[in-house]
Design a protein around this motif. Structure first.
Motif, PDB file in Angstrom:
ATOM      1  N   THR A  32       0.832  -1.199   0.000  1.00 19.34           N
ATOM      2  CA  THR A  32       0.000   0.000   0.000  1.00 19.34           C
ATOM      3  C   THR A  32       0.869   1.252   0.000  1.00 19.34           C
ATOM      4  O   THR A  32       0.615   2.202  -0.760  1.00 19.34           O
ATOM      5  CB  THR A  32      -0.945   0.002   1.215  1.00 19.34           C
ATOM      6  N   GLY A  59      -5.740   0.111  -0.189  1.00 21.02           N
ATOM      7  CA  GLY A  59      -5.009  -0.813   0.670  1.00 21.02           C
ATOM      8  C   GLY A  59      -5.750  -1.096   1.962  1.00 21.02           C
ATOM      9  O   GLY A  59      -5.733  -2.225   2.470  1.00 21.02           O
ATOM     10  N   ALA A 121      -3.920  -0.610  -5.470  1.00 19.30           N
ATOM     11  CA  ALA A 121      -3.602  -0.914  -4.074  1.00 19.30           C
ATOM     12  C   ALA A 121      -4.494  -2.037  -3.553  1.00 19.30           C
ATOM     13  O   ALA A 121      -4.023  -2.936  -2.847  1.00 19.30           O
ATOM     14  CB  ALA A 121      -3.752   0.331  -3.209  1.00 19.30           C
TER      15      ALA A 121
END
Length: 138
Positions: A32, A59, A121
């Motif tokens: 991330t 993320g 992500a």
């Protein structure tokens, strides 16, 4: 490993899975921040914070799914029998699927985050589930 006495086999499996989930979470955090850094370097000046925020949000959705998996495994390990453990595990899988759809929909549809860093992500966060298998030589 004892074969008798309330759930010790599941406890062993749960310990192995928890160890793998810790690796997954660290990989998700790392990936991330890498995506956020690349998004910041690639973004035009006024859009840097938006893209970094989108990467962090994508993320975070993946990490929430991993934490929900850890929770459902812990609950399944603490139950009395295999039927209730199975319900916790399947229920956790359904909850993770719904969580991903809802948060991806909120991010893209309601908050209009930058889609590319958000989805990259999130996708790399899901790919982080391969880390325990790779690191163990499977």
């Amino acid at each position: 490993m004892r074969l008798t006495g309330g759930g010790t086999i599941m406890s062993y499996a749960a310990r192995v899975l928890r160890k793998g989930l810790r690796r997954v979470l660290w990989a998700q955090i790392s990936l991330t921040f890498v995506v956020a850094a690349v998004a910041a370097l690639d973004a035009p000046r006024p859009d840097v914070l938006g893209r970094v925020g989108a990467a962090l949000a994508g993320g975070a959705v993946a990490m929430l799914g991993a934490l929900l998996l850890a929770y459902s495994v812990a609950r399944a390990d603490g139950t009395g029998g295999p039927a209730s453990a199975q319900l916790w595990l399947y229920g956790g899988a359904v909850a993770r699927f719904v969580l991903a759809i809802v948060f991806l929909g909120l991010g893209l549809g309601v908050f209009h985050v930058s889609p590319l860093p958000f989805l990259i992500a999130f996708g790399l966060g899901q790919a982080a589930f391969l880390v325990p298998g790779i690191s163990s030589g499977l």
